[in-house]
Design a protein around this motif. Sequence first.
Motif, PDB file in Angstrom:
ATOM      1  N   GLU A 190      -5.782   2.577  41.282  1.00  0.00           N
ATOM      2  CA  GLU A 190      -6.996   3.316  40.928  1.00  0.00           C
ATOM      3  C   GLU A 190      -8.242   2.470  41.147  1.00  0.00           C
ATOM      4  OE1 GLU A 190      -6.660   4.719  36.946  1.00  0.00           O
ATOM      5  OE2 GLU A 190      -5.270   6.350  37.441  1.00  0.00           O
ATOM      6  N   GLN A 191      -8.180   1.199  40.747  1.00  0.00           N
ATOM      7  CA  GLN A 191      -9.323   0.317  40.939  1.00  0.00           C
ATOM      8  C   GLN A 191      -9.606   0.095  42.421  1.00  0.00           C
ATOM      9  OE1 GLN A 191      -8.667  -3.296  38.764  1.00  0.00           O
ATOM     10  NE2 GLN A 191      -8.669  -2.282  36.761  1.00  0.00           N
ATOM     11  N   ARG A 194     -11.329   3.136  43.753  1.00  0.00           N
ATOM     12  CA  ARG A 194     -12.743   3.191  43.336  1.00  0.00           C
ATOM     13  C   ARG A 194     -13.594   2.200  44.136  1.00  0.00           C
ATOM     14  NH1 ARG A 194     -10.479   3.896  38.055  1.00  0.00           N
ATOM     15  NH2 ARG A 194     -10.627   1.650  37.649  1.00  0.00           N
ATOM     16  N   GLN A 197     -14.328   3.534  47.566  1.00  0.00           N
ATOM     17  CA  GLN A 197     -15.301   4.635  47.586  1.00  0.00           C
ATOM     18  C   GLN A 197     -16.736   4.158  47.385  1.00  0.00           C
ATOM     19  OE1 GLN A 197     -13.909   7.364  44.625  1.00  0.00           O
ATOM     20  NE2 GLN A 197     -12.163   8.073  45.844  1.00  0.00           N
ATOM     21  N   ARG A 198     -16.890   2.976  46.786  1.00  0.00           N
ATOM     22  CA  ARG A 198     -18.241   2.465  46.561  1.00  0.00           C
ATOM     23  C   ARG A 198     -18.902   2.113  47.891  1.00  0.00           C
ATOM     24  NH1 ARG A 198     -16.130  -1.554  42.815  1.00  0.00           N
ATOM     25  NH2 ARG A 198     -15.745  -0.572  40.797  1.00  0.00           N
TER      26      ARG A 198
END
Length: 384
Positions: A190-191, A194, A197-198
């Motif tokens: 999950e990290q 994320r 996506q940044r």
Amino acid sequence: MAKKTAATASQLVHIQAPGMVGSSLSKAQKEFNRLTKRIQKLEQDVADFRAAADRLRQRVQTEYRPLQTQHNDQRAALVRHLDRAHDTYKLTKTERAKIVDLIVQGCHDLPDRGYTDLQPILDKYAPPLSEEAGAEADLQISEMMKQLYTQQFGIEFDPAVDVSTKEKFGVYVEQKLAEQEAEYVRQEEEQAARRAQRKKSPKQQAAEAKKQAEEKNITKSVRTLYMDLVKALHPDREPDEAEKARKTVLLQKVTAAYEANELLTLLRLQLELQHIDQSHLENLAEDQLSYYNKLLREQARELDQAMYEEQLNVSDFSGQPYYMLSTAAALDYDYQRQKLLLEAKIRQLAANVLAFEHDPAALKAFLKAYRIPKAGPGALFRPL
């Protein structure tokens, strides 16, 4: 990193200081020299440690195990004599209590080591636990292990789950650890999603591009060395059979060093084959040195890790903390010390058994000096 055996007299790759007055090595050149010297030492240390570990394992099998058998033989002889003395000698209540402690606490492991004839003697002084007492002991051990695993691994035990036996406890712990690992992997994924996506800032993009360029140049630098050596050593181009065999061995070394990203080994081989000389090293551009130094730092880290893994392997074998046996000299010294201690124990036990059999007064003198350890925290196992 693949295991490797360092040459005992490998050529030192070193940039010499310029001969001109007032000139000196640059910071990158000094770093290059420091790293090559450190790697050479680490390679020798790892090779020496592996050789010492091999000697240790061989000596344990050929020298120490037979001594352990002699030690246990003497302990068993002592148990048999103490049992006879308990029943036949004129002893005080305290002396008999000391004999019981010596047999039950000091020699309870012997039946499991092959001395099955001693089990009736042990049962005589320490009858087997009843079912109720055994269940209570299992429960106490289970509670202690639950606290330990909660503190060490953060495992929360469901009060409704039965972990009263070793088998049930092991199954439950494995399940909980697997759940923890799965949760950790999920969170990491999950990290990572994320982070992907940044949107990266221009500064981050520039840093990433620089890193990729450096990695590309480092890979190119190593490949250039590799290809130069491959061309020089290709055995198919060599008509002489002896030279062809030599080049085949060298080419295998070159390929192994390239696959392991071992820049220093490639540089050594180039020096050995006279494909580069000291002037070449001294005139390396600063950016080229920077790439080389990054590879050398990684090689040093891998050697540090290799040494640590070797130390852990010896720790598993010896039962001692890895930091107590961190060098080849420490391995040799500790083995010799342990061997001398065991030989002294054997001699003392043999002398005691002989004396006790012929002189009850000798046994009484021994029991007078012996102190039953107080109850409480302490060694769980204290063989004589």
